[in-house]
Design a protein around this motif. Structure first.
Motif, PDB file in Angstrom:
ATOM      1  N   GLU A  90      25.252  57.822  35.555  1.00  0.00           N
ATOM      2  CA  GLU A  90      24.401  57.348  34.458  1.00  0.00           C
ATOM      3  C   GLU A  90      23.183  58.239  34.272  1.00  0.00           C
ATOM      4  O   GLU A  90      22.701  58.446  33.147  1.00  0.00           O
ATOM      5  CB  GLU A  90      23.981  55.886  34.665  1.00  0.00           C
ATOM      6  N   CYS A 127      29.482  52.936  37.816  1.00  0.00           N
ATOM      7  CA  CYS A 127      28.713  52.547  36.629  1.00  0.00           C
ATOM      8  C   CYS A 127      29.660  52.375  35.455  1.00  0.00           C
ATOM      9  O   CYS A 127      30.477  53.262  35.181  1.00  0.00           O
ATOM     10  CB  CYS A 127      27.660  53.608  36.307  1.00  0.00           C
ATOM     11  N   ALA A 131      26.666  49.215  31.700  1.00  0.00           N
ATOM     12  CA  ALA A 131      25.561  49.476  32.616  1.00  0.00           C
ATOM     13  C   ALA A 131      24.801  50.727  32.201  1.00  0.00           C
ATOM     14  O   ALA A 131      23.568  50.785  32.304  1.00  0.00           O
ATOM     15  CB  ALA A 131      26.079  49.624  34.047  1.00  0.00           C
ATOM     16  N   TYR A 135      20.857  51.003  31.442  1.00  0.00           N
ATOM     17  CA  TYR A 135      20.048  52.008  32.137  1.00  0.00           C
ATOM     18  C   TYR A 135      19.295  52.882  31.139  1.00  0.00           C
ATOM     19  O   TYR A 135      18.076  53.108  31.270  1.00  0.00           O
ATOM     20  CB  TYR A 135      20.971  52.867  33.006  1.00  0.00           C
ATOM     21  N   ARG A 147      19.808  52.605  41.290  1.00  0.00           N
ATOM     22  CA  ARG A 147      20.897  51.702  41.620  1.00  0.00           C
ATOM     23  C   ARG A 147      20.477  50.752  42.728  1.00  0.00           C
ATOM     24  O   ARG A 147      19.844  51.158  43.700  1.00  0.00           O
ATOM     25  CB  ARG A 147      22.127  52.483  42.058  1.00  0.00           C
ATOM     26  N   SER A 201      22.855  45.423  39.325  1.00  0.00           N
ATOM     27  CA  SER A 201      23.290  46.806  39.123  1.00  0.00           C
ATOM     28  C   SER A 201      22.150  47.771  39.391  1.00  0.00           C
ATOM     29  O   SER A 201      22.365  48.859  39.929  1.00  0.00           O
ATOM     30  CB  SER A 201      23.801  46.995  37.692  1.00  0.00           C
TER      31      SER A 201
END
Length: 272
Positions: A90, A127, A131, A135, A147, A201
Protein backbone atom coordinates in the motif's frame (compact mmCIF):
# COMPACT_ATOMS: atom_id res chain seq x y z
CA UNK A 1 -25.34 0.99 22.22
CA UNK A 2 -25.92 3.43 19.41
CA UNK A 3 -23.83 4.21 16.40
CA UNK A 4 -22.61 7.78 16.21
CA UNK A 5 -22.82 8.77 12.54
CA UNK A 6 -19.48 10.57 12.51
CA UNK A 7 -17.82 9.84 9.26
CA UNK A 8 -16.12 11.33 6.25
CA UNK A 9 -16.46 10.21 2.67
CA UNK A 10 -14.17 10.32 -0.28
CA UNK A 11 -14.53 8.99 -3.80
CA UNK A 12 -11.63 6.61 -4.41
CA UNK A 13 -10.11 5.39 -7.64
CA UNK A 14 -11.04 2.00 -8.96
CA UNK A 15 -8.30 -0.38 -10.06
CA UNK A 16 -6.84 0.31 -13.46
CA UNK A 17 -7.81 3.99 -13.16
CA UNK A 18 -5.76 6.74 -14.74
CA UNK A 19 -2.18 6.93 -13.67
CA UNK A 20 -0.45 8.89 -10.97
CA UNK A 21 -0.94 12.50 -10.14
CA UNK A 22 2.06 14.66 -10.84
CA UNK A 23 4.49 15.21 -7.99
CA UNK A 24 3.76 18.35 -6.07
CA UNK A 25 6.20 21.12 -5.58
CA UNK A 26 7.45 21.30 -2.00
CA UNK A 27 9.99 19.40 -0.01
CA UNK A 28 8.96 16.50 2.08
CA UNK A 29 5.97 15.02 3.82
CA UNK A 30 4.05 17.78 5.61
CA UNK A 31 1.75 16.53 8.36
CA UNK A 32 -1.07 18.96 9.06
CA UNK A 33 -4.37 17.81 10.50
CA UNK A 34 -7.29 19.73 8.96
CA UNK A 35 -9.48 18.85 11.95
CA UNK A 36 -7.11 20.63 14.36
CA UNK A 37 -6.19 23.61 12.22
CA UNK A 38 -7.89 26.70 10.87
CA UNK A 39 -5.98 26.40 7.63
CA UNK A 40 -7.71 25.39 4.42
CA UNK A 41 -8.00 21.61 3.97
CA UNK A 42 -5.91 21.73 0.82
CA UNK A 43 -2.88 22.71 2.91
CA UNK A 44 -3.05 19.32 4.63
CA UNK A 45 -2.25 17.42 1.49
CA UNK A 46 1.08 15.66 1.44
CA UNK A 47 3.60 17.34 -0.82
CA UNK A 48 6.70 15.86 -2.39
CA UNK A 49 9.84 17.08 -4.09
CA UNK A 50 9.90 16.69 -7.82
CA UNK A 51 12.25 13.69 -7.46
CA UNK A 52 11.53 10.02 -6.87
CA UNK A 53 13.00 7.35 -4.64
CA UNK A 54 13.75 3.91 -6.08
CA UNK A 55 12.85 0.51 -4.64
CA UNK A 56 13.17 -3.05 -5.93
CA UNK A 57 10.23 -5.44 -5.66
CA UNK A 58 11.00 -8.75 -3.92
CA UNK A 59 8.27 -11.24 -4.78
CA UNK A 60 9.19 -13.73 -2.05
CA UNK A 61 8.89 -10.95 0.50
CA UNK A 62 5.80 -9.28 -0.95
CA UNK A 63 7.37 -5.88 -0.45
CA UNK A 64 10.09 -3.64 -1.89
CA UNK A 65 13.59 -2.94 -0.67
CA UNK A 66 14.34 0.77 -0.93
CA UNK A 67 17.51 1.41 -2.95
CA UNK A 68 17.66 5.16 -2.42
CA UNK A 69 15.28 7.34 -0.46
CA UNK A 70 14.74 10.99 -1.32
CA UNK A 71 13.69 13.60 1.21
CA UNK A 72 12.22 12.58 4.55
CA UNK A 73 9.55 10.12 3.45
CA UNK A 74 11.32 7.34 5.33
CA UNK A 75 10.54 9.04 8.65
CA UNK A 76 6.88 7.96 8.49
CA UNK A 77 6.84 5.38 5.70
CA UNK A 78 8.24 1.86 5.53
CA UNK A 79 9.71 -0.49 8.11
CA UNK A 80 13.39 -0.77 8.95
CA UNK A 81 14.98 -4.20 9.27
CA UNK A 82 18.69 -4.91 9.45
CA UNK A 83 19.57 -1.36 8.54
CA UNK A 84 17.45 -1.49 5.37
CA UNK A 85 14.15 0.19 4.55
CA UNK A 86 11.22 -1.75 3.08
CA UNK A 87 7.91 -0.51 1.66
CA UNK A 88 4.79 -2.66 1.75
CA UNK A 89 2.37 -2.77 -1.13
CA UNK A 90 0.00 0.00 0.00
CA UNK A 91 2.93 2.33 0.62
CA UNK A 92 4.27 1.52 -2.84
CA UNK A 93 0.92 2.28 -4.45
CA UNK A 94 0.50 5.54 -2.59
CA UNK A 95 3.99 6.83 -3.35
CA UNK A 96 3.96 5.66 -6.96
CA UNK A 97 0.66 7.43 -7.63
CA UNK A 98 2.28 10.68 -6.57
CA UNK A 99 5.44 10.24 -8.57
CA UNK A 100 7.52 9.85 -5.40
CA UNK A 101 8.64 6.25 -6.02
CA UNK A 102 9.93 4.25 -8.97
CA UNK A 103 9.43 0.52 -8.45
CA UNK A 104 11.89 -1.81 -10.18
CA UNK A 105 11.88 -5.55 -10.85
CA UNK A 106 14.81 -7.98 -10.55
CA UNK A 107 16.18 -6.78 -13.88
CA UNK A 108 15.90 -3.11 -12.93
CA UNK A 109 12.97 -2.60 -15.30
CA UNK A 110 10.29 -0.20 -14.11
CA UNK A 111 7.08 -1.76 -12.81
CA UNK A 112 4.19 0.41 -13.94
CA UNK A 113 1.30 1.69 -11.87
CA UNK A 114 -1.18 -0.71 -13.44
CA UNK A 115 0.92 -3.68 -12.34
CA UNK A 116 1.19 -2.19 -8.84
CA UNK A 117 -2.60 -1.89 -8.76
CA UNK A 118 -2.89 -5.57 -9.70
CA UNK A 119 -0.62 -6.54 -6.81
CA UNK A 120 -2.81 -4.58 -4.40
CA UNK A 121 -6.15 -5.73 -5.81
CA UNK A 122 -5.05 -9.37 -5.70
CA UNK A 123 -4.98 -9.17 -1.89
CA UNK A 124 -1.97 -11.51 -1.64
CA UNK A 125 0.42 -9.16 0.13
CA UNK A 126 -1.40 -8.32 3.35
CA UNK A 127 -3.52 -5.51 1.91
CA UNK A 128 -6.78 -5.52 -0.04
CA UNK A 129 -7.89 -2.85 -2.50
CA UNK A 130 -10.35 -1.46 0.06
CA UNK A 131 -7.61 -1.25 2.69
CA UNK A 132 -5.44 0.60 0.19
CA UNK A 133 -8.20 3.15 -0.40
CA UNK A 134 -8.52 3.73 3.35
CA UNK A 135 -4.75 4.01 3.77
CA UNK A 136 -4.45 6.46 0.91
CA UNK A 137 -7.25 8.67 2.21
CA UNK A 138 -5.70 8.93 5.68
CA UNK A 139 -2.24 9.65 4.28
CA UNK A 140 -3.57 12.41 2.06
CA UNK A 141 -5.09 14.01 5.16
CA UNK A 142 -1.67 13.91 6.81
CA UNK A 143 -2.08 11.08 9.29
CA UNK A 144 0.81 8.71 10.04
CA UNK A 145 -0.37 5.21 9.15
CA UNK A 146 1.28 1.85 9.76
CA UNK A 147 0.11 -1.74 9.61
CA UNK A 148 -1.29 -2.95 12.90
CA UNK A 149 1.06 -5.18 14.88
CA UNK A 150 4.06 -4.66 12.59
CA UNK A 151 6.83 -2.67 14.32
CA UNK A 152 8.27 0.27 12.43
CA UNK A 153 11.70 -0.86 13.59
CA UNK A 154 13.15 -3.46 15.93
CA UNK A 155 15.07 -0.75 17.80
CA UNK A 156 12.81 0.73 20.44
CA UNK A 157 13.45 3.44 22.98
CA UNK A 158 13.49 2.07 26.52
CA UNK A 159 10.80 4.53 27.63
CA UNK A 160 8.51 4.01 24.66
CA UNK A 161 5.10 2.33 24.61
CA UNK A 162 4.52 0.07 21.62
CA UNK A 163 1.47 -1.81 20.40
CA UNK A 164 3.19 -4.74 18.71
CA UNK A 165 1.29 -8.01 19.02
CA UNK A 166 3.30 -10.91 20.53
CA UNK A 167 3.04 -13.00 17.36
CA UNK A 168 4.22 -10.23 15.04
CA UNK A 169 7.11 -9.43 17.37
CA UNK A 170 8.21 -13.06 17.38
CA UNK A 171 7.97 -13.21 13.61
CA UNK A 172 9.83 -9.99 12.95
CA UNK A 173 12.66 -10.93 15.30
CA UNK A 174 13.43 -13.73 12.82
CA UNK A 175 13.28 -11.41 9.83
CA UNK A 176 16.40 -11.53 7.68
CA UNK A 177 17.79 -9.89 4.59
CA UNK A 178 15.21 -10.08 1.74
CA UNK A 179 17.83 -9.21 -0.85
CA UNK A 180 19.50 -12.56 -0.13
CA UNK A 181 16.23 -14.40 -0.84
CA UNK A 182 15.39 -15.27 2.77
CA UNK A 183 11.79 -15.63 3.91
CA UNK A 184 10.05 -12.44 5.00
CA UNK A 185 8.29 -13.45 8.20
CA UNK A 186 6.43 -10.15 8.44
CA UNK A 187 4.72 -10.62 5.11
CA UNK A 188 4.06 -14.29 5.82
CA UNK A 189 2.24 -13.29 8.99
CA UNK A 190 0.17 -10.70 7.12
CA UNK A 191 -0.71 -13.10 4.30
CA UNK A 192 -1.99 -15.61 6.86
CA UNK A 193 -3.99 -12.99 8.74
CA UNK A 194 -7.72 -13.08 8.09
CA UNK A 195 -8.27 -9.60 6.71
CA UNK A 196 -12.02 -9.96 6.15
CA UNK A 197 -12.92 -10.15 9.84
CA UNK A 198 -13.20 -7.39 12.44
CA UNK A 199 -9.54 -6.89 13.05
CA UNK A 200 -7.40 -3.74 12.88
CA UNK A 201 -5.70 -3.20 9.56
CA UNK A 202 -3.84 -0.05 10.52
CA UNK A 203 -2.67 1.89 13.53
CA UNK A 204 -3.05 5.61 13.00
CA UNK A 205 -1.22 8.52 14.61
CA UNK A 206 -2.05 12.20 14.43
CA UNK A 207 0.28 14.37 12.36
CA UNK A 208 3.48 14.80 14.35
CA UNK A 209 6.65 16.43 13.07
CA UNK A 210 8.59 14.73 15.92
CA UNK A 211 7.35 11.21 15.16
CA UNK A 212 10.01 8.52 15.65
CA UNK A 213 9.75 4.94 14.46
CA UNK A 214 11.75 3.84 17.50
CA UNK A 215 9.16 5.44 19.78
CA UNK A 216 5.85 5.88 17.93
CA UNK A 217 3.76 5.94 21.09
CA UNK A 218 0.21 4.67 21.47
CA UNK A 219 -1.84 5.11 18.27
CA UNK A 220 -4.56 7.73 18.19
CA UNK A 221 -6.88 5.01 16.91
CA UNK A 222 -6.91 1.61 15.23
CA UNK A 223 -8.72 1.28 11.92
CA UNK A 224 -10.83 -1.79 11.13
CA UNK A 225 -12.34 -2.48 7.72
CA UNK A 226 -16.01 -3.45 7.57
CA UNK A 227 -17.55 -5.90 5.14
CA UNK A 228 -21.22 -5.49 4.19
CA UNK A 229 -22.58 -4.33 7.54
CA UNK A 230 -21.58 -2.76 10.89
CA UNK A 231 -20.60 -5.13 13.71
CA UNK A 232 -23.14 -6.31 16.25
CA UNK A 233 -22.96 -5.01 19.79
CA UNK A 234 -21.39 -8.25 21.04
CA UNK A 235 -18.80 -8.22 18.25
CA UNK A 236 -17.95 -4.60 18.92
CA UNK A 237 -17.52 -5.13 22.67
CA UNK A 238 -15.30 -8.16 22.04
CA UNK A 239 -13.05 -6.21 19.71
CA UNK A 240 -12.90 -3.15 21.98
CA UNK A 241 -11.93 -5.26 25.00
CA UNK A 242 -9.18 -6.98 23.05
CA UNK A 243 -7.30 -3.78 22.27
CA UNK A 244 -7.13 -2.35 25.78
CA UNK A 245 -8.81 0.99 25.43
CA UNK A 246 -7.22 2.20 22.19
CA UNK A 247 -10.07 3.85 20.26
CA UNK A 248 -11.38 1.95 17.27
CA UNK A 249 -12.66 3.45 14.07
CA UNK A 250 -14.25 1.56 11.22
CA UNK A 251 -14.02 2.04 7.51
CA UNK A 252 -16.46 0.95 4.83
CA UNK A 253 -15.53 1.16 1.15
CA UNK A 254 -18.44 0.89 -1.26
CA UNK A 255 -17.78 1.37 -4.97
CA UNK A 256 -14.94 3.74 -4.21
CA UNK A 257 -16.86 5.73 -1.59
CA UNK A 258 -14.98 5.69 1.70
CA UNK A 259 -16.86 6.13 4.98
CA UNK A 260 -15.26 6.31 8.43
CA UNK A 261 -17.40 5.52 11.46
CA UNK A 262 -17.05 5.24 15.20
CA UNK A 263 -19.41 3.85 17.84
CA UNK A 264 -20.10 5.26 21.29
CA UNK A 265 -21.87 3.93 24.36
CA UNK A 266 -25.04 5.91 24.92
CA UNK A 267 -27.14 5.75 28.09
CA UNK A 268 -30.75 6.58 27.41
CA UNK A 269 -32.77 8.21 30.20
CA UNK A 270 -35.49 6.13 31.80
CA UNK A 271 -38.96 7.14 30.74
CA UNK A 272 -41.57 7.70 33.45
Amino acid sequence: MAAAPRYRQRRGRAPWAASAAAAEDDGEEHHLNPFLSDEAPSSSRIQFRNVASRARWVEEAGEAEVLDSKGKLWLTTGVTRGGKLYYNVEEIGFLAERGALVLLDDEDETIGLEEIYKKIAGGNYGCSWDAFQAYKHLKVLGYIVGRYGVPWTMKHSGTCEVTDSPKSMADTERCSDKANGACNDITKFLKEMHIDGIYPSFEVHLPNSKFKKSCPGVPTFLLCLLRDKPPSRDELETVENKFEGIPLKFCQVDNGRISFLSFDNVTLPSLP
